[in-house]
Enzyme design. Structure first.
Site, PDB file in Angstrom:
ATOM      1  N   ARG B 226      34.043   6.748 -10.931  1.00 40.81           N
ATOM      2  CA  ARG B 226      33.773   5.788  -9.872  1.00 40.81           C
ATOM      3  C   ARG B 226      32.286   5.844  -9.562  1.00 40.81           C
ATOM      4  NH1 ARG B 226      37.596   3.105 -10.915  1.00 40.81           N
ATOM      5  NH2 ARG B 226      39.573   3.022  -9.789  1.00 40.81           N
ATOM      6  N   HIS B 274      32.086  -1.302 -17.071  1.00 34.35           N
ATOM      7  CA  HIS B 274      33.412  -0.929 -16.555  1.00 34.35           C
ATOM      8  C   HIS B 274      34.495  -1.231 -17.590  1.00 34.35           C
ATOM      9  CE1 HIS B 274      35.775  -0.071 -12.643  1.00 34.35           C
ATOM     10  NE2 HIS B 274      36.465   0.321 -13.700  1.00 34.35           N
TER      11      HIS B 274
END
Lengths: 311, 311
Positions: B226, B274
């Site tokens: 994250r 991502h």
């Protein structure tokens, strides 16, 4: 009695190998070893050898019990007509592990297409999600010490792995094909093809235009084996047409690869400088020492080369 | 009786998930399921959910038995005060396998320094031979579904792997450290550091200037976890000073990462968009269907989130 061991490799290798060899001799209980780069030929008991050394005529080494190659590849010595002594290949656990790492790293590089990002740091968000390894068939040509270990490692990561070799092999988790009739089937599914064959009269130019045409369109070739396994012209033509998507090449007919060679400039070729793996002095010295111990004890040597077969 | 299942994710996800979900419901023997993107809230039995969907107020879903998250991360929903229904995380074997492949690929990329060649096709023969994986200590922060699987895969390739988590874990072949006193030791040896922690109040900015300073000089950071786990300013300063050799970042505080962000232009940063892993519709749909089957059979749901702990 003194055991005379000649170190016949390029001069710069002596500094790298001397200490590991002396340590390995001591470890194996070999006493009274005279290790040197200059010993009268007729007094030499063992020759530690690199094919690029100055020694090319083995005739004067009348008493030598074995030539112990420092390299995995023996094509630079196996056809030498003056060689009558037994010849052992290098099978080094460090070399094998390094090869597994290099092959796994470059297989994942192509599988994940990491170059898209490494070469594309321009602010564009390129959301490419690759298939899982389970949907990416990989083929390894050559299932010897190196090819077998690579096939096993790739299967362990989830790739469906097909392996091909001259004679039938058995490797857990790998579909093993063999012989002339197995090769087309091994190529048909190869989205990524890894070349780890020994170089012999039979394997020179093995990857030619016909065989490349059998591979899936856009396939990738990875060659950490030997340069002449590939027909370079056929490879370039297939890269130009898109039949092959990329080639990552670590070995070449001429090394270092000349700066003007078309491989350097081709957008679908990655050249690496014969680094896929190299013999590691500490582990290789142990293999050499073990073979000298065996020779002195009149036991069978490890990794003897079958000179008719060529490896 | 009809089971009403609301699909509450971004519109473009419906086309991807509808068929796999219907197939998985049939596979689990769930009959009479009404799956749709628009169902009156008071009639909804289950909510298949992405934190970026339009549904942010769970109050009207008075009859819903569970919220089934499509993502592994729950930080976008776990603190929602209107959520009173049980919440399940996604634990998808496809997502886990994809993460293992991405992490292994980028770990090997840095270990082997393949960028040297991918970015250096200029005719120069750069003979860099890396150490073996056995001499390259790697640390994984976070030993949940994803971190644990990555630590195991890297250990399988020969890297000495240290793992760190909040509470003590046991993983074969991995040195597992835990808690506040374990973290400095996990960082000290980390030539390559992989961040796979959940994002909570405790883990935000976990990798700050002090902790980066404890890592070996020239270490590499890989973040597929994250974005906010890292203090971005401290990371950039450490890359500039050479305390860190490189950072490969897949997740960011703002996504897509704005083109003007300094990460894009930094020579020691690789941005990936991502993609380290994403939920795979076929395998994820089976997890959702299994939880609906359990809910209907009044069995315990899989992968329930502990809302106090935050994951």
């Amino acid at each position: 009695m003194t055991i005379n061991v000649l170190f016949a490799a390029r001069a710069d290798r002596w500094a790298t190998y001397e200490a590991p060899l002396r340590a390995a001799f001591a470890e194996k209980g070999l006493q009274d070893v005279h290790l040197a780069t200059d010993i009268p030929p007729e007094a030499v008991d063992y020759i530690i050898y690199s094919p690029n050394s100055a020694v090319q005529d083995f005739t004067p080494y009348t008493r030598a019990k074995a030539v112990l190659n420092l390299w995995a590849g023996v094509e630079g010595i196996v056809d030498n007509p003056t060689l009558t002594q037994p010849l052992a290949r290098m099978v080094d656990t460090g070399l094998r592990q390094g090869m597994v790492e290099w092959v796994t790293g470059h297989t994942l590089r192509h599988h994940l297409n990491t170059d898209l990002h490494v070469l594309g740091q321009d602010g564009q968000w390129r959301s490419y999600v690759p298939p899982l390894a389970t949907d990416r068939p990989v083929t390894v040509l050559g299932l010897g010490e190196l090819g077998g270990a690579c096939a096993e490692a790739l299967a362990g990561l989830g790739f469906p792995v097909t392996g091909w070799s001259r004679s039938q092999k058995q490797i857990a988790g790998v579909t093993c094909l063999a012989g002339a009739e197995g090769l087309p089937r091994a190529l048909e599914t190869a989205q990524i093809l890894i070349l780890l064959l020994p170089l012999t009269g039979q394997t020179e130019n093995l990857l030619d235009a016909d065989r490349i045409a059998r591979m899936p369109a856009g396939a990738v070739v990875i060659n950490p084996g030997r340069g002449p396994l590939i027909d370079d012209g056929a490879l370039l033509a297939a890269l130009d047409s898109g039949q092959l998507g990329h080639a990552t090449l670590d070995v070449f007919r001429e090394e270092p690869l000349p700066p003007a060679h078309p491989f350097w400039a081709h957008p679908r070729v990655t050249v690496t400088p014969h680094i896929a793996s190299e013999t590691r002095p500490t582990t290789a010295a142990r293999v050499i020492a073990e073979n000298i111990r065996r020779g002195e004890a009149r036991e069978n040597l490890l990794y003897l080369v079958d000179r008719a077969r060529g490896y």
